[in-house]
Scaffold this active site. Structure first.
Site, PDB file in Angstrom:
ATOM      1  N   ARG A 106       1.161  -7.926  -2.174  1.00 19.64           N
ATOM      2  CA  ARG A 106       2.620  -7.789  -2.106  1.00 19.64           C
ATOM      3  C   ARG A 106       3.242  -9.177  -2.256  1.00 19.64           C
ATOM      4  O   ARG A 106       2.613 -10.179  -1.903  1.00 19.64           O
ATOM      5  CB  ARG A 106       3.031  -7.205  -0.749  1.00 19.64           C
ATOM      6  CG  ARG A 106       2.687  -5.743  -0.569  1.00 19.64           C
ATOM      7  CD  ARG A 106       3.625  -4.822  -1.347  1.00 19.64           C
ATOM      8  NE  ARG A 106       3.307  -3.413  -1.141  1.00 19.64           N
ATOM      9  CZ  ARG A 106       2.687  -2.638  -2.028  1.00 19.64           C
ATOM     10  NH1 ARG A 106       2.287  -3.120  -3.184  1.00 19.64           N
ATOM     11  NH2 ARG A 106       2.459  -1.363  -1.767  1.00 19.64           N
ATOM     12  N   HIS A 113       5.182  -5.406 -11.137  1.00 18.24           N
ATOM     13  CA  HIS A 113       4.602  -4.506 -10.122  1.00 18.24           C
ATOM     14  C   HIS A 113       4.046  -3.218 -10.765  1.00 18.24           C
ATOM     15  O   HIS A 113       4.423  -2.105 -10.397  1.00 18.24           O
ATOM     16  CB  HIS A 113       5.654  -4.158  -9.044  1.00 18.24           C
ATOM     17  CG  HIS A 113       5.035  -3.680  -7.761  1.00 18.24           C
ATOM     18  ND1 HIS A 113       5.554  -3.967  -6.515  1.00 18.24           N
ATOM     19  CD2 HIS A 113       3.929  -2.929  -7.528  1.00 18.24           C
ATOM     20  CE1 HIS A 113       4.793  -3.414  -5.583  1.00 18.24           C
ATOM     21  NE2 HIS A 113       3.795  -2.780  -6.173  1.00 18.24           N
TER      22      HIS A 113
HETATM   23  N1  LIG Z   1       0.424  -4.269  -7.097  1.00 22.46           N
HETATM   24  C1  LIG Z   1       0.180  -2.998  -7.067  1.00 22.46           C
HETATM   25  O1  LIG Z   1       0.491  -2.261  -8.015  1.00 22.46           O
HETATM   26  C2  LIG Z   1      -0.533  -2.410  -5.903  1.00 22.46           C
HETATM   27  C3  LIG Z   1      -1.047  -1.113  -5.994  1.00 22.46           C
HETATM   28  C4  LIG Z   1      -1.759  -0.584  -4.941  1.00 22.46           C
HETATM   29  C5  LIG Z   1      -1.955  -1.340  -3.786  1.00 22.46           C
HETATM   30  N2  LIG Z   1      -1.460  -2.615  -3.701  1.00 22.46           N
HETATM   31  C6  LIG Z   1      -1.674  -3.420  -2.490  1.00 22.46           C
HETATM   32  O2  LIG Z   1      -3.050  -3.406  -2.142  1.00 22.46           O
HETATM   33  C7  LIG Z   1      -3.157  -3.290  -0.742  1.00 22.46           C
HETATM   34  C8  LIG Z   1      -4.554  -2.842  -0.345  1.00 22.46           C
HETATM   35  O3  LIG Z   1      -4.726  -1.468  -0.650  1.00 22.46           O
HETATM   36  P1  LIG Z   1      -6.022  -0.670  -0.131  1.00 22.46           P
HETATM   37  O4  LIG Z   1      -5.828   0.738  -0.540  1.00 22.46           O
HETATM   38  O5  LIG Z   1      -7.268  -1.379  -0.534  1.00 22.46           O
HETATM   39  O6  LIG Z   1      -5.819  -0.808   1.449  1.00 22.46           O
HETATM   40  P2  LIG Z   1      -6.915  -0.615   2.600  1.00 22.46           P
HETATM   41  O7  LIG Z   1      -7.981   0.324   2.161  1.00 22.46           O
HETATM   42  O8  LIG Z   1      -6.150  -0.316   3.844  1.00 22.46           O
HETATM   43  O9  LIG Z   1      -7.594  -2.040   2.714  1.00 22.46           O
HETATM   44  C9  LIG Z   1      -6.985  -3.130   3.293  1.00 22.46           C
HETATM   45  C10 LIG Z   1      -8.073  -4.116   3.669  1.00 22.46           C
HETATM   46  O10 LIG Z   1      -7.455  -5.335   4.089  1.00 22.46           O
HETATM   47  C11 LIG Z   1      -8.067  -5.758   5.270  1.00 22.46           C
HETATM   48  N3  LIG Z   1      -7.129  -6.502   6.132  1.00 22.46           N
HETATM   49  C12 LIG Z   1      -6.007  -6.045   6.720  1.00 22.46           C
HETATM   50  N4  LIG Z   1      -5.422  -7.013   7.442  1.00 22.46           N
HETATM   51  C13 LIG Z   1      -6.190  -8.100   7.315  1.00 22.46           C
HETATM   52  C14 LIG Z   1      -6.138  -9.412   7.845  1.00 22.46           C
HETATM   53  N5  LIG Z   1      -5.150  -9.780   8.689  1.00 22.46           N
HETATM   54  N6  LIG Z   1      -7.104 -10.284   7.500  1.00 22.46           N
HETATM   55  C15 LIG Z   1      -8.118  -9.902   6.686  1.00 22.46           C
HETATM   56  N7  LIG Z   1      -8.250  -8.671   6.166  1.00 22.46           N
HETATM   57  C16 LIG Z   1      -7.296  -7.779   6.471  1.00 22.46           C
HETATM   58  C17 LIG Z   1      -8.506  -4.500   5.987  1.00 22.46           C
HETATM   59  O11 LIG Z   1      -9.519  -4.815   6.918  1.00 22.46           O
HETATM   60  P3  LIG Z   1     -10.240  -3.735   7.902  1.00 22.46           P
HETATM   61  O12 LIG Z   1     -11.393  -3.203   7.103  1.00 22.46           O
HETATM   62  O13 LIG Z   1     -10.665  -4.519   9.077  1.00 22.46           O
HETATM   63  O14 LIG Z   1      -9.204  -2.696   8.239  1.00 22.46           O
HETATM   64  C18 LIG Z   1      -8.931  -3.612   4.823  1.00 22.46           C
HETATM   65  O15 LIG Z   1     -10.275  -3.765   4.478  1.00 22.46           O
HETATM   66  C19 LIG Z   1      -2.020  -2.335  -0.394  1.00 22.46           C
HETATM   67  O16 LIG Z   1      -1.664  -2.421   0.962  1.00 22.46           O
HETATM   68  C20 LIG Z   1      -0.920  -2.829  -1.293  1.00 22.46           C
HETATM   69  O17 LIG Z   1      -0.212  -3.872  -0.650  1.00 22.46           O
HETATM   70  C21 LIG Z   1      -0.749  -3.143  -4.731  1.00 22.46           C
END
Ligand SMILES: NC(=O)c1ccc[n+]([C@@H]2O[C@H](COP(=O)([O-])OP(=O)(O)OC[C@H]3O[C@@H](n4cnc5c(N)ncnc54)[C@H](OP(=O)(O)O)[C@@H]3O)[C@@H](O)[C@H]2O)c1
Length: 308
Positions: free
Chosen positions: A223, A271
């Site tokens: 983000r 985005h």
């Molecule tokens: N640009 C775009 O088009 C687009 C599209 C889709 C998603 N995104 C972004 O991608 C992000 C990730 O998506 P996802 O589906 O992979 O989410 P997810 O499955 O919830 O994975 C998030 C990961 O980040 C880790 N995390 C959270 N807080 C942290 C911290 N303080 N320090 C270190 N690691 C941390 C979590 O650790 P744990 O395993 O300990 O919970 C988890 O493994 C979304 O939230 C969104 O912001 C962007």
């Protein structure tokens, strides 16, 4: 029981068609034609209406139509409403494509060549074998893991950092704030795939950039709030970073006078790294609704305390 979709109507119609075919027992309605409010049990949206509690008194689950939930104001969402993020193959595949493309662009010096092209300079840069290119991914979640798996097939030297400790085949994994610096110290290319929370806001900052190898390159597909924009401009000016590919910015759309637009070492996209695909998303949400109806744990349920 009914499901309300609040968002782009054309996309909503794809969802509606899917539900009509596969779940005729569940009325799927498109905002603002919501029918009797007390029947609304599920809401699918990127942006809920402000007075959600009063509008839908029997709401039980709020499904984000995107992968993140950072756009929600949790103070306005009743505490007994479950909040669920979107996990669906369309988003995952889109992110694999974008992150791989961006990593390869950095790996094969496409931004350097673009700078050279503007100077009409024909000047080859040594090709670094993938095994010698160290790529680090922040966040080993659904998307981080999928991206790592694909990058692995190119033979890159991979490392990843996560809040809790994780294991991924062929990837050196780091966990927690204490291991952030050792993780960064080995990265030529850094990919941010974290959720935006109080703990991760501004994490792509000067301290992080200067902990990377000199001349490292950045990819932000998390983000805009992860990045301290001035720190990126400074790190590029000082040569600590060589280039950045940004899909997200603090203010979207990016204001027309923003320095990122003209920066020769920044590639920008609006985005679009990945987008929810209505057909596969409807399938994923229906599966979750069925889980909810039988009292099972929902996939992608959010922990409000953690913020993701
Ligand atoms: N640009 C775009 O088009 C687009 C599209 C889709 C998603 N995104 C972004 O991608 C992000 C990730 O998506 P996802 O589906 O992979 O989410 P997810 O499955 O919830 O994975 C998030 C990961 O980040 C880790 N995390 C959270 N807080 C942290 C911290 N303080 N320090 C270190 N690691 C941390 C979590 O650790 P744990 O395993 O300990 O919970 C988890 O493994 C979304 O939230 C969104 O912001 C962007």
């Amino acid at each position: 029981v009914s499901i309300v979709f609040r968002g782009d109507v054309e996309r909503g119609r794809v969802w509606q068609q899917y539900f009509r075919t596969h779940a005729p027992d569940l009325p799927f309605v498109l905002w603002p034609h919501v029918g009797p409010p007390e029947e609304v049990t599920y809401l699918v949206t990127w942006q809920p209406p402000e007075n959600i509690a009063a509008l839908f008194p029997r709401l039980q689950v709020l499904f984000s139509s995107g992968a993140g939930v950072d756009q929600f104001d949790f103070a306005c969402i009743p505490s007994d409403v479950q909040v669920v993020r979107m996990i669906e193959p369309g988003i995952i595949n889109g992110m694999i494509e974008y992150a791989t493309l961006a990593a390869l662009m950095h790996h094969r010096n496409f931004i350097d060549y673009d700078v050279l092209r503007r100077r009409r300079e024909w000047s080859p840069i040594r090709v670094v074998p993938a095994q010698e290119r160290h790529i680090g991914v922040m966040g080993i979640g659904v998307l981080g893991r999928a991206v790592l798996e694909r990058l692995h097939s190119f033979g890159f030297a991979l490392r990843a950092w996560n809040r809790s400790s994780r294991q991924v085949d062929g990837v050196t994994c780091f966990a927690g704030n204490d291991e952030l610096e050792p993780f960064l110290a080995g990265c030529d290319i850094l990919i941010c795939l974290l959720p935006l929370t109080e703990a991760t806001r501004g994490i792509l900052c000067r301290k992080t950039f200067f902990a990377l190898k000199r001349g490292a390159a950045l990819i932000n597909v998390g983000r805009g709030g992860h990045l301290v924009e001035q720190d990126l401009l400074d790190a590029l000016a000082e040569g600590q970073l060589s280039a950045a590919i940004l899909d997200v910015t603090a203010v979207e759309p990016l204001p027309s006078d923003h320095p990122f637009w003209d920066h020769p070492r920044i590639v920008l996209t609006p985005h679009i790294a990945s987008m929810t695909q209505p057909h596969t998303a409807a399938q994923a949400v229906l599966a979750n609704v069925r889980r909810h109806q039988t009292g099972e744990q929902l996939l992608g349920a959010i922990d409000r305390e953690r913020g993701y």
